[in-house]
Design an enzyme around this catalytic site. Structure first.
Site, PDB file in Angstrom:
ATOM      1  N   GLY A 120     -11.879   9.546   1.928  1.00 22.74           N
ATOM      2  CA  GLY A 120     -11.000   9.571   0.748  1.00 22.74           C
ATOM      3  C   GLY A 120     -11.669   8.967  -0.473  1.00 22.74           C
ATOM      4  O   GLY A 120     -11.065   8.185  -1.203  1.00 22.74           O
ATOM      5  N   ALA A 121     -12.936   9.381  -0.701  1.00 25.59           N
ATOM      6  CA  ALA A 121     -13.714   8.750  -1.788  1.00 25.59           C
ATOM      7  C   ALA A 121     -13.556   9.466  -3.125  1.00 25.59           C
ATOM      8  O   ALA A 121     -14.147   9.053  -4.110  1.00 25.59           O
ATOM      9  CB  ALA A 121     -15.192   8.718  -1.402  1.00 25.59           C
ATOM     10  N   ASN A 122     -12.734  10.521  -3.155  1.00 25.26           N
ATOM     11  CA  ASN A 122     -12.664  11.294  -4.400  1.00 25.26           C
ATOM     12  C   ASN A 122     -11.788  10.667  -5.475  1.00 25.26           C
ATOM     13  O   ASN A 122     -11.832  11.079  -6.635  1.00 25.26           O
ATOM     14  CB  ASN A 122     -12.190  12.737  -4.122  1.00 25.26           C
ATOM     15  CG  ASN A 122     -10.859  12.786  -3.414  1.00 25.26           C
ATOM     16  OD1 ASN A 122     -10.802  12.594  -2.210  1.00 25.26           O
ATOM     17  ND2 ASN A 122      -9.786  13.022  -4.139  1.00 25.26           N
ATOM     18  N   GLY A 154      -9.028   6.943  -6.572  1.00 24.25           N
ATOM     19  CA  GLY A 154      -8.490   5.635  -6.231  1.00 24.25           C
ATOM     20  C   GLY A 154      -9.539   4.627  -5.771  1.00 24.25           C
ATOM     21  O   GLY A 154     -10.664   4.584  -6.274  1.00 24.25           O
ATOM     22  N   GLY A 212     -11.274   4.401  -3.017  1.00 22.75           N
ATOM     23  CA  GLY A 212     -12.495   4.964  -2.417  1.00 22.75           C
ATOM     24  C   GLY A 212     -13.505   5.346  -3.482  1.00 22.75           C
ATOM     25  O   GLY A 212     -14.714   5.099  -3.338  1.00 22.75           O
ATOM     26  N   SER A 255      -2.902  -2.589   4.493  1.00 25.83           N
ATOM     27  CA  SER A 255      -2.040  -2.955   3.364  1.00 25.83           C
ATOM     28  C   SER A 255      -1.163  -4.129   3.761  1.00 25.83           C
ATOM     29  O   SER A 255      -0.789  -4.270   4.936  1.00 25.83           O
ATOM     30  CB  SER A 255      -1.166  -1.745   3.028  1.00 25.83           C
ATOM     31  OG  SER A 255      -0.023  -2.139   2.333  1.00 25.83           O
ATOM     32  N   TYR A 264       4.598   4.632   6.664  1.00 31.89           N
ATOM     33  CA  TYR A 264       3.370   4.168   5.998  1.00 31.89           C
ATOM     34  C   TYR A 264       3.025   2.748   6.475  1.00 31.89           C
ATOM     35  O   TYR A 264       1.897   2.483   6.911  1.00 31.89           O
ATOM     36  CB  TYR A 264       3.540   4.208   4.479  1.00 31.89           C
ATOM     37  CG  TYR A 264       2.366   3.595   3.739  1.00 31.89           C
ATOM     38  CD1 TYR A 264       1.147   4.270   3.656  1.00 31.89           C
ATOM     39  CD2 TYR A 264       2.461   2.328   3.161  1.00 31.89           C
ATOM     40  CE1 TYR A 264       0.060   3.712   3.002  1.00 31.89           C
ATOM     41  CE2 TYR A 264       1.376   1.765   2.501  1.00 31.89           C
ATOM     42  CZ  TYR A 264       0.184   2.460   2.425  1.00 31.89           C
ATOM     43  OH  TYR A 264      -0.897   1.896   1.775  1.00 31.89           O
TER      44      TYR A 264
HETATM   45  N1  NAP Z   1      -2.747   1.731  -4.078  1.00 39.27           N
HETATM   46  C1  NAP Z   1      -2.204   0.652  -3.517  1.00 39.27           C
HETATM   47  O1  NAP Z   1      -1.366  -0.041  -4.112  1.00 39.27           O
HETATM   48  C2  NAP Z   1      -2.615   0.230  -2.142  1.00 39.27           C
HETATM   49  C3  NAP Z   1      -2.104  -0.988  -1.634  1.00 39.27           C
HETATM   50  C4  NAP Z   1      -2.486  -1.396  -0.352  1.00 39.27           C
HETATM   51  C5  NAP Z   1      -3.335  -0.595   0.391  1.00 39.27           C
HETATM   52  N2  NAP Z   1      -3.798   0.585  -0.130  1.00 39.27           N
HETATM   53  C6  NAP Z   1      -4.710   1.379   0.713  1.00 39.27           C
HETATM   54  O2  NAP Z   1      -5.865   1.712  -0.035  1.00 39.27           O
HETATM   55  C7  NAP Z   1      -6.444   2.912   0.499  1.00 39.27           C
HETATM   56  C8  NAP Z   1      -6.803   3.853  -0.625  1.00 39.27           C
HETATM   57  O3  NAP Z   1      -5.606   4.313  -1.237  1.00 39.27           O
HETATM   58  P1  NAP Z   1      -5.520   4.576  -2.810  1.00 39.27           P
HETATM   59  O4  NAP Z   1      -4.500   3.645  -3.330  1.00 39.27           O
HETATM   60  O5  NAP Z   1      -6.838   4.642  -3.412  1.00 39.27           O
HETATM   61  O6  NAP Z   1      -4.808   6.023  -2.780  1.00 39.27           O
HETATM   62  P2  NAP Z   1      -5.276   7.455  -3.323  1.00 39.27           P
HETATM   63  O7  NAP Z   1      -5.781   7.329  -4.712  1.00 39.27           O
HETATM   64  O8  NAP Z   1      -4.128   8.364  -3.064  1.00 39.27           O
HETATM   65  O9  NAP Z   1      -6.479   7.831  -2.359  1.00 39.27           O
HETATM   66  C9  NAP Z   1      -6.236   8.263  -1.049  1.00 39.27           C
HETATM   67  C10 NAP Z   1      -7.380   9.125  -0.577  1.00 39.27           C
HETATM   68  O10 NAP Z   1      -7.058   9.588   0.744  1.00 39.27           O
HETATM   69  C11 NAP Z   1      -7.327  10.966   0.802  1.00 39.27           C
HETATM   70  N3  NAP Z   1      -6.578  11.689   1.827  1.00 39.27           N
HETATM   71  C12 NAP Z   1      -5.256  11.893   1.932  1.00 39.27           C
HETATM   72  N4  NAP Z   1      -4.987  12.699   2.976  1.00 39.27           N
HETATM   73  C13 NAP Z   1      -6.186  13.002   3.555  1.00 39.27           C
HETATM   74  C14 NAP Z   1      -6.586  13.797   4.653  1.00 39.27           C
HETATM   75  N5  NAP Z   1      -5.705  14.528   5.360  1.00 39.27           N
HETATM   76  N6  NAP Z   1      -7.899  13.876   4.966  1.00 39.27           N
HETATM   77  C15 NAP Z   1      -8.827  13.200   4.231  1.00 39.27           C
HETATM   78  N7  NAP Z   1      -8.507  12.458   3.162  1.00 39.27           N
HETATM   79  C16 NAP Z   1      -7.194  12.362   2.830  1.00 39.27           C
HETATM   80  C17 NAP Z   1      -6.944  11.470  -0.587  1.00 39.27           C
HETATM   81  O11 NAP Z   1      -7.486  12.772  -0.802  1.00 39.27           O
HETATM   82  P3  NAP Z   1      -6.750  13.813  -1.813  1.00 39.27           P
HETATM   83  O12 NAP Z   1      -7.050  13.334  -3.192  1.00 39.27           O
HETATM   84  O13 NAP Z   1      -7.374  15.134  -1.469  1.00 39.27           O
HETATM   85  O14 NAP Z   1      -5.298  13.746  -1.480  1.00 39.27           O
HETATM   86  C18 NAP Z   1      -7.588  10.389  -1.432  1.00 39.27           C
HETATM   87  O15 NAP Z   1      -8.952  10.642  -1.568  1.00 39.27           O
HETATM   88  C19 NAP Z   1      -5.414   3.470   1.503  1.00 39.27           C
HETATM   89  O16 NAP Z   1      -5.818   3.154   2.811  1.00 39.27           O
HETATM   90  C20 NAP Z   1      -4.146   2.711   1.160  1.00 39.27           C
HETATM   91  O17 NAP Z   1      -3.289   2.581   2.261  1.00 39.27           O
HETATM   92  C21 NAP Z   1      -3.471   1.016  -1.365  1.00 39.27           C
END
Ligand code: NAP
Length: 313
Positions: free
Chosen positions: A12-14, A16, A18, A149, A185
């Protein structure tokens, strides 16, 4: 141009966290990482690479996109095959970062398991098990980090519904309709921690792998600027950001740096088998230390994968 000295895979590096962590990993001149962007959408993955190369042309030779859809166990297997064919610098780190939050129109993975459990836990569970034999075994430590999280812990009082763990044969069943208050979640994020602790135990018991791995979980904190809340009602999300969410908010620049540092083989001070809240080690929830749940999750997940040859631990 050099491909780098060692390889890290970031799921998921594209976008957020990642994406930000990938930029930080590349900027570390000492480690000279080659970063594999493991993403489900080729155009998004390649666009991310393009954006990074615009920052510094030299990064171009240190970035590889390989398709990975965690909602499809066949895609996970293909990812590993394709990764091995790429002949990249030695694999030294895996960051299991990708996650989804209750998409409204998709309820199951390709194999028919609940989408949140399937993507956030099961896909990463298989990926990690398949990759372990492909890590380089040299004097430098290998790292695996599972991004979790603080919502996994009911004591934190975050606005997200608290986890309702197991057993695995219940977790795989999607709800009939996407519920308004959805605990899947937070449960999947608890699974990330249960998995981390059991993985550490199994690596420690393996003559072949013990002393070669450092396995941790990491909470980045609330980062409203990512795409994670894309399926939430924007009004509700804004209320959370402006209200209860404020006290959990963390700058993404810090979180991505702390995450990248956890896989830095030069940093001896990084622990093994612990929960990092940003750059601090704190206890995870009481439930996450329940050995019976760690084992149940491992064995239950393994049964879903079905192919015994995928597992060496
Ligand atoms: N944001 C927060 O407040 C927060 C807080 C605590 C923990 N986290 C954790 O941080 C991590 C990163 O999340 P983020 O906040 O950066 O969210 P994000 O911007 O939505 O990034 C999530 C990534 O996961 C990918 N993904 C989703 N479904 C997938 C699949 N079926 N196969 C492969 N990749 C998939 C997405 O790809 P697409 O773009 O193609 O959908 C995107 O690249 C997660 O583990 C999340 O639980 C986030």
């Amino acid at each position: 141009m050099s491909k780098g000295k060692r390889t890290v895979i970031v799921t998921g590096a594209n976008c957020g966290l990642g994406f930000e962590s990938t930029k930080y990993l590349l900027s570390d001149k000492i480690d000279e990482w080659h970063v594999v962007l493991a993403c489900r959408d080729e155009s998004k993955g390649k666009q991310a690479i393009q954006q990074i190369v615009e920052i510094d042309q030299e990064y171009a030779s240190r970035l590889t996109f390989i398709e990975l859809d965690l909602a499809d166990l066949d895609s996970v297997r293909n990812f590993v095959t394709n990764f091995n064919q790429e002949k990249l610098p030695p694999l030294k780190a895996l960051i299991c970062n990708a996650a989804t939050q209750a998409p409204p129109n998709i309820s199951t993975t390709k194999q028919g398991y609940d989408i949140v459990f399937g993507v956030n836990h099961l896909g990463h569970f298989l990926l990690t098990n398949l990759l372990i034999p492909h890590f380089a075994k040299n004097d430098e430590i290998n790292s695996i980090v599972n991004v979790t999280s603080d919502t996994h812990d009911p004591k934190n009082g975050t606005p997200v519904p608290v986890p309702t763990y197991g057993p695995v044969d219940k977790l795989i069943i999607p709800p009939q309709e996407t519920p308004k208050r959805d605990s899947r979640y937070a449960t999947s994020k608890l699974c990330n921690i249960l998995f981390t602790y059991e993985l550490k135990n199994r690596l420690d018991k393996s003559d072949e792998f013990k002393n070669h791995f450092r396995v941790n979980c990491f909470n980045p904190g609330f980062m409203p600027e990512t795409s994670l809340a894309r399926y939430l009602d924007p009004k509700l999300f804004n209320m959370i950001v402006e209200g209860e969410g404020k006290k959990y908010r963390k700058p993404i620049a810090n979180s991505s740096r702390y995450l990248a540092d956890l896989v830095n083989p030069q940093l001896d001070k990084v622990s093994n088998g612990v929960y990092y809240d940003g750059n601090e080690i704190i206890p995870s929830s009481d439930e996450s230390y329940e050995v019976s749940k760690q084992l149940e999750l491992w064995e239950g997940s393994k049964n879903l994968i079905k192919t015994e040859t995928d597992f060496i631990l």
